[in-house]
Design a protein around this motif. Structure first.
Motif, PDB file in Angstrom:
ATOM      1  N   ASP A 314       0.810  -1.203   0.000  1.00 52.71           N
ATOM      2  CA  ASP A 314       0.000   0.000   0.000  1.00 52.71           C
ATOM      3  C   ASP A 314       0.853   1.267   0.000  1.00 52.71           C
ATOM      4  N   HIS A 315       1.845   1.310   0.880  1.00 55.94           N
ATOM      5  CA  HIS A 315       2.611   2.537   1.051  1.00 55.94           C
ATOM      6  C   HIS A 315       3.771   2.699   0.090  1.00 55.94           C
ATOM      7  N   TYR A 316       4.289   1.590  -0.424  1.00 58.32           N
ATOM      8  CA  TYR A 316       5.389   1.711  -1.364  1.00 58.32           C
ATOM      9  C   TYR A 316       4.911   1.714  -2.812  1.00 58.32           C
ATOM     10  N   ASP A 317       3.666   1.343  -3.052  1.00 56.76           N
ATOM     11  CA  ASP A 317       3.157   1.209  -4.420  1.00 56.76           C
ATOM     12  C   ASP A 317       4.076   0.251  -5.187  1.00 56.76           C
ATOM     13  N   LEU A 318       4.174  -0.991  -4.666  1.00 56.40           N
ATOM     14  CA  LEU A 318       5.136  -1.959  -5.190  1.00 56.40           C
ATOM     15  C   LEU A 318       4.830  -2.398  -6.612  1.00 56.40           C
ATOM     16  N   SER A 319       5.903  -2.590  -7.367  1.00 63.16           N
ATOM     17  CA  SER A 319       5.792  -3.252  -8.667  1.00 63.16           C
ATOM     18  C   SER A 319       6.917  -4.284  -8.700  1.00 63.16           C
ATOM     19  N   TYR A 320       6.933  -5.133  -9.713  1.00 63.70           N
ATOM     20  CA  TYR A 320       7.895  -6.233  -9.744  1.00 63.70           C
ATOM     21  C   TYR A 320       8.651  -6.259 -11.058  1.00 63.70           C
ATOM     22  N   ARG A 321       9.921  -6.598 -10.962  1.00 66.56           N
ATOM     23  CA  ARG A 321      10.746  -6.731 -12.163  1.00 66.56           C
ATOM     24  C   ARG A 321      11.117  -8.198 -12.316  1.00 66.56           C
ATOM     25  N   VAL A 322      10.689  -8.782 -13.444  1.00 66.08           N
ATOM     26  CA  VAL A 322      10.916 -10.205 -13.709  1.00 66.08           C
ATOM     27  C   VAL A 322      12.061 -10.347 -14.698  1.00 66.08           C
ATOM     28  N   LEU A 323      13.044 -11.159 -14.346  1.00 65.48           N
ATOM     29  CA  LEU A 323      14.141 -11.452 -15.270  1.00 65.48           C
ATOM     30  C   LEU A 323      14.022 -12.910 -15.691  1.00 65.48           C
ATOM     31  N   TYR A 324      14.086 -13.170 -16.994  1.00 69.95           N
ATOM     32  CA  TYR A 324      14.018 -14.553 -17.455  1.00 69.95           C
ATOM     33  C   TYR A 324      15.013 -14.767 -18.582  1.00 69.95           C
ATOM     34  N   TRP A 325      15.518 -16.001 -18.658  1.00 63.61           N
ATOM     35  CA  TRP A 325      16.524 -16.317 -19.675  1.00 63.61           C
ATOM     36  C   TRP A 325      16.524 -17.818 -19.947  1.00 63.61           C
ATOM     37  N   LYS A 326      17.108 -18.160 -21.104  1.00 61.80           N
ATOM     38  CA  LYS A 326      17.222 -19.574 -21.485  1.00 61.80           C
ATOM     39  C   LYS A 326      18.446 -20.144 -20.795  1.00 61.80           C
ATOM     40  N   ASN A 327      18.255 -21.234 -20.070  1.00 66.43           N
ATOM     41  CA  ASN A 327      19.382 -21.829 -19.371  1.00 66.43           C
ATOM     42  C   ASN A 327      19.956 -22.960 -20.216  1.00 66.43           C
ATOM     43  N   SER A 328      20.762 -22.600 -21.179  1.00 66.06           N
ATOM     44  CA  SER A 328      21.338 -23.636 -22.046  1.00 66.06           C
ATOM     45  C   SER A 328      22.852 -23.664 -21.883  1.00 66.06           C
ATOM     46  N   SER A 329      23.487 -24.646 -22.546  1.00 68.46           N
ATOM     47  CA  SER A 329      24.929 -24.851 -22.355  1.00 68.46           C
ATOM     48  C   SER A 329      25.749 -23.689 -22.894  1.00 68.46           C
ATOM     49  N   ASP A 330      25.336 -23.147 -24.026  1.00 69.54           N
ATOM     50  CA  ASP A 330      26.081 -21.993 -24.549  1.00 69.54           C
ATOM     51  C   ASP A 330      25.688 -20.749 -23.758  1.00 69.54           C
ATOM     52  N   ASN A 331      26.708 -20.069 -23.259  1.00 72.53           N
ATOM     53  CA  ASN A 331      26.456 -19.011 -22.284  1.00 72.53           C
ATOM     54  C   ASN A 331      25.965 -17.696 -22.854  1.00 72.53           C
ATOM     55  N   GLU A 332      25.895 -17.583 -24.133  1.00 69.39           N
ATOM     56  CA  GLU A 332      25.540 -16.286 -24.710  1.00 69.39           C
ATOM     57  C   GLU A 332      24.037 -16.061 -24.775  1.00 69.39           C
ATOM     58  N   GLU A 333      23.350 -16.321 -23.676  1.00 68.12           N
ATOM     59  CA  GLU A 333      21.907 -16.120 -23.691  1.00 68.12           C
ATOM     60  C   GLU A 333      21.551 -14.779 -23.087  1.00 68.12           C
ATOM     61  N   GLU A 334      20.725 -14.053 -23.776  1.00 70.70           N
ATOM     62  CA  GLU A 334      20.340 -12.715 -23.345  1.00 70.70           C
ATOM     63  C   GLU A 334      19.299 -12.800 -22.229  1.00 70.70           C
ATOM     64  N   ILE A 335      19.475 -11.977 -21.202  1.00 69.19           N
ATOM     65  CA  ILE A 335      18.503 -11.941 -20.103  1.00 69.19           C
ATOM     66  C   ILE A 335      17.429 -10.919 -20.448  1.00 69.19           C
ATOM     67  N   LYS A 336      16.186 -11.362 -20.416  1.00 70.00           N
ATOM     68  CA  LYS A 336      15.092 -10.450 -20.772  1.00 70.00           C
ATOM     69  C   LYS A 336      14.401  -9.948 -19.506  1.00 70.00           C
ATOM     70  N   VAL A 337      13.866  -8.755 -19.596  1.00 66.75           N
ATOM     71  CA  VAL A 337      13.233  -8.117 -18.445  1.00 66.75           C
ATOM     72  C   VAL A 337      11.766  -7.845 -18.738  1.00 66.75           C
ATOM     73  N   LYS A 338      10.935  -8.053 -17.721  1.00 67.41           N
ATOM     74  CA  LYS A 338       9.516  -7.716 -17.857  1.00 67.41           C
ATOM     75  C   LYS A 338       9.061  -7.098 -16.536  1.00 67.41           C
ATOM     76  N   GLU A 339       8.396  -5.945 -16.629  1.00 71.85           N
ATOM     77  CA  GLU A 339       7.941  -5.289 -15.399  1.00 71.85           C
ATOM     78  C   GLU A 339       6.446  -5.476 -15.265  1.00 71.85           C
ATOM     79  N   VAL A 340       6.031  -5.913 -14.079  1.00 76.75           N
ATOM     80  CA  VAL A 340       4.603  -6.121 -13.840  1.00 76.75           C
ATOM     81  C   VAL A 340       4.176  -5.399 -12.570  1.00 76.75           C
ATOM     82  N   LYS A 341       2.887  -5.054 -12.534  1.00 72.37           N
ATOM     83  CA  LYS A 341       2.347  -4.376 -11.367  1.00 72.37           C
ATOM     84  C   LYS A 341       1.625  -5.372 -10.459  1.00 72.37           C
ATOM     85  N   GLN A 342       1.006  -6.398 -11.082  1.00 71.12           N
ATOM     86  CA  GLN A 342       0.248  -7.374 -10.298  1.00 71.12           C
ATOM     87  C   GLN A 342       1.173  -8.496  -9.836  1.00 71.12           C
ATOM     88  N   THR A 343       0.624  -9.406  -9.065  1.00 72.27           N
ATOM     89  CA  THR A 343       1.446 -10.517  -8.567  1.00 72.27           C
ATOM     90  C   THR A 343       1.396 -11.730  -9.484  1.00 72.27           C
TER      91      THR A 343
END
Lengths: 510, 183
Positions: A314-343
């Motif tokens: 209520d007092h902080y007006d919280l939102s959330y930042r979601v980070l997701y990425w492909k967990n594969s053997s080759d390490n060059e996977e880009e981390i993507k970001v998504k911001e959401v307000k709900q849970t």
């Protein structure tokens, strides 16, 4: 200039008449104090003056416009000093302290600016904002300091006159401070507030943690008697205290201090720490659960502090930042970001048969705060196993469908072929009753009749009228032919038949 | 002398760091909404329903609403700061005759004080003349609070005068609440 006597008059906004100012009638000076006449500080006043000499009167001067409040200056505050324990205790009394009628009725609104410097050459002046009752303790012992104080009215940005300069010498610091609590600090997570401190003195020290509601410092009363004990932190030996019970999100500022008591019942007060609840508090990480359905990744976020803890959301007006990425053997996977307000959040555009990992942090954009990241949760998207099955199923279905259609069609075509063959190329079987006659009989299609005795006579036909009527002739030919067909047709041999053909030939030539 | 000089330098550095770190103002609108909501609840909780016998003593103070309507955000914020200061002052007086809930009153005052400090730190006050008290509506605001102060003094801070003042301050806060939601 005024030679003999002056007369001041005042006209207040809203009034219609000029009033003579008391104490300013028939004055011989060139100035006059008419404060007693001014009661309405916020209204515009007009003042005018004229000179008088016996019976002669000068015209009125030009009008001086003024609003008392605007031109009023804040007078110097009162200052009391006390040199205690290497520090200076200062007590300020407000301007207009004992006046009945005040220009600034809300004396609690004043802020005080202290200017202090060492009474030596090349001393630097230090500006500092102080409360009406305050302690200046960042000073060197046994030194003379000089200071002056001014009152400031913040809303109007009005600075008052300075008090007269006062000088005082600091004493030595008391030695028995070994057992005082030091490094007093606040750690707060998810609205649970803890006070921590150190003590180098190990033996027999008990602590009392005290708090003060911040606004009390703004008043001119002695607030030293207003410190209260934090419930649950009285006479403790632990060097930490949970003071969440006195804090709420809208409670405002608090001051906290630790009182250390040694075995001889001597007490020592630590430094004060100021707490602004929502600013001091840190937001903890949320919890995250992931679920997969087809090509969608569902994220369920549990807010920090648990789902019952509505306060932070209520007092902080919280939102959330979601980070997701492909967990594969080759390490060059880009981390993507998504911001959401709900849970709850959903991630689409996923590759099949891939392991995806997710982590979430809580954010308060208003307070510029972010939590640590939650634990990583990984889940694999459903892969191509289904695809071959789908292909096979489709193939079998198609095959089945084809067979279903082709079989009756083929059968129908076969039937049709048989029928056609029967109609156009029949393989006829003779009837059984005439079968024995042999093949000779069927060579000539005509049955020869039994010969009868016939007279040899010939019919001679006249063909004189032929040339005259060619048209009739044609008709005649037709009818002759037809009569020939239907009439007596005697031929002992084929001569008549041939005659006919000759005749027709002749006619045609004609 | 060297010690003192060092100490003074440290003092100055501390002064600078405290001032810069306190200038985070993004949370002010959100916090203000919450504090005012809470303050209105506390005002109600402080005392009981408005006493019937005080109705005939009710006076019209005529709050100058135009002070909360100007075009510039900063001017409105300064007006709000001034209103908070005056309300804080009124409730810091001798309230024994009002017989209100002390805890609710303390929380109310502390909330107001926090908002006053935040506004002071965050609202940029221009030094130009027109921005100061020479503005007519700001003077009207001061007159309004002076009227309430005089009213309380005349009635010797009796129960009815306190109840009437409390109702009036409640109205002020409600007006501010409306304005803040639009800012």
């Amino acid at each position: 200039g005024c030679f003999l006597s002056c007369r001041f008059e005042d006209f207040e906004a809203g009034e219609t008449e000029w009033k003579g100012l008391p104490g300013c009638q028939n004055v011989t000076r060139t100035e006059c104090d008419f404060s007693s006449a001014i009661t309405k500080y916020y209204d515009k006043h007009h003042v005018r003056i004229r000179a008088e000499r016996r019976e002669e009167v000068s015209p009125w001067s030009s009008i001086v416009e003024m609003t008392p409040y605007d031109i009023a200056q804040i007078s110097p505050p009162g200052v009391e000093l006390q040199s205690i324990n290497g520090a200076i205790k200062i007590k300020v009394s407000p301007p207009e302290a004992n006046q009945v009628q005040k220009m600034w009725i809300d004396s609690v609104s004043f802020k005080y600016n202290l200017v202090i410097w060492e009474n030596s050459s090349n001393a630097e002046f230090r500006n500092r904002s102080i409360f009406p009752i305050d302690i200046i303790d960042d000073l060197a012992p046994d030194t003379t300091y000089c200071l002056k104080v001014q009152a400031i009215y913040p809303v109007d940005s009005k600075e008052g006159l300075f008090s007269p300069i006062r000088c005082v010498k600091t004493t030595r610091k008391a030695v028995n401070v070994l057992f005082c609590a030091t490094n007093v600090s606040v750690l707060a997570l998810n609205m649970k507030f803890y006070l921590h401190w150190n003590n180098k003195y190990k033996q027999h020290v008990t602590y009392n943690v005290q708090y003060l509601i911040a606004y009390l410092k703004k008043l001119y009363d002695d607030y030293s008697v207003k410190w209260l004990n934090v419930p649950g932190c009285e006479n403790i030996t632990d060097t930490q205290c949970n003071f969440s019970s006195i804090i709420t999100a809208t409670s405002g500022f608090f001051y906290l201090r630790v009182q250390a008591v040694n075995e001889y019942n001597k007490s020592c007060l630590s430094n004060e720490v100021k707490v602004d609840p929502l600013v001091t508090n840190e937001i903890g990480p949320p919890a995250v659960k992931v679920d997969i359905s087809d090509v969608l990744l569902h994220i369920q976020i549990s807010p920090p502090g648990g789902s019952e803890n509505e306060v932070m959301r209520d007092h902080y007006d919280l939102s959330y930042r979601v980070l997701y990425w492909k967990n594969s053997s080759d390490n060059e996977e880009e981390i993507k970001v998504k911001e959401v307000k709900q849970t709850i959040g959903t991630i689409s555009d996923l590759a099949p048969s891939t392991l995806y990992c997710v982590k979430v942090q809580a954010l308060s954009k208003a307070y510029n705060k972010s939590s640590h990241f939650s634990k990583e949760e990984c889940i694999k998207t459903p892969g191509d196993k289904i695809l071959p099955l789908i292909v096979l199923a489709t193939f079998v279905t198609a095959l089945f469908a084809v067979l279903l259609v082709a079989t009756p069609l083929g059968f129908a075509l076969y039937q049709a072929y048989n029928k056609i063959k029967y109609v156009f190329f029949p393989s006829c079987q003779p009837p059984l009753n005439i079968e024995g006659f042999g093949g000779q009989l069927f060579n000539s299609p005509f049955l020869s009749p039994t010969e009868e005795p016939i007279e040899n006579c010939c019919i001679v036909e006249t063909i004189i009228t032929e040339e005259a009527n060619q048209i009739d002739f044609k008709d005649y030919k037709h009818s002759k032919q037809s009569s020939r067909d239907s009439g007596n047709y005697s031929n002992d041999d084929d001569t008549s038949g041939s005659k006919v053909s000759e005749e027709t030939l002749e006619k045609e030539i004609v | 002398i060297m010690n003192a000089f060092g100490l003074i330098q440290i003092g100055l550095i501390l002064l600078c760091t405290t001032t810069t770190s306190s200038l985070q103002c993004n949370h002010l609108p959100l916090q203000q909404r919450k504090v005012i909501e809470n303050s209105l609840q506390l005002l109600d909780r402080m005392g009981k329903k408005f006493p019937q016998q005080c109705l005939r003593e009710k006076k019209s103070f005529r709050f100058p609403e135009q002070v909360l309507k100007p075009r510039q955000k900063e001017t409105v914020k300064m007006a709000i700061e001034e209103i908070f200061q005056h309300i804080f002052y009124i409730f810091s007086k001798n309230l024994t005759l009002a017989a209100w809930d002390g805890t609710a009153l303390e929380q109310f005052q502390n909330g107001l004080y926090q908002q006053i400090e935040q506004l002071e730190a965050c609202v940029i006050k221009k030094q130009t003349h027109y921005f100061r008290s020479k503005e007519v509506s700001r003077l009207k605001l001061k007159k309004y609070f002076q009227k309430i102060d005089c009213f309380l003094k005349d009635k010797q801070h009796n129960l009815c005068s306190w109840e009437i003042s409390r109702a009036e301050m409640r109205r002020c806060l409600q007006l501010i609440d409306k304005v803040i939601r639009k800012l």
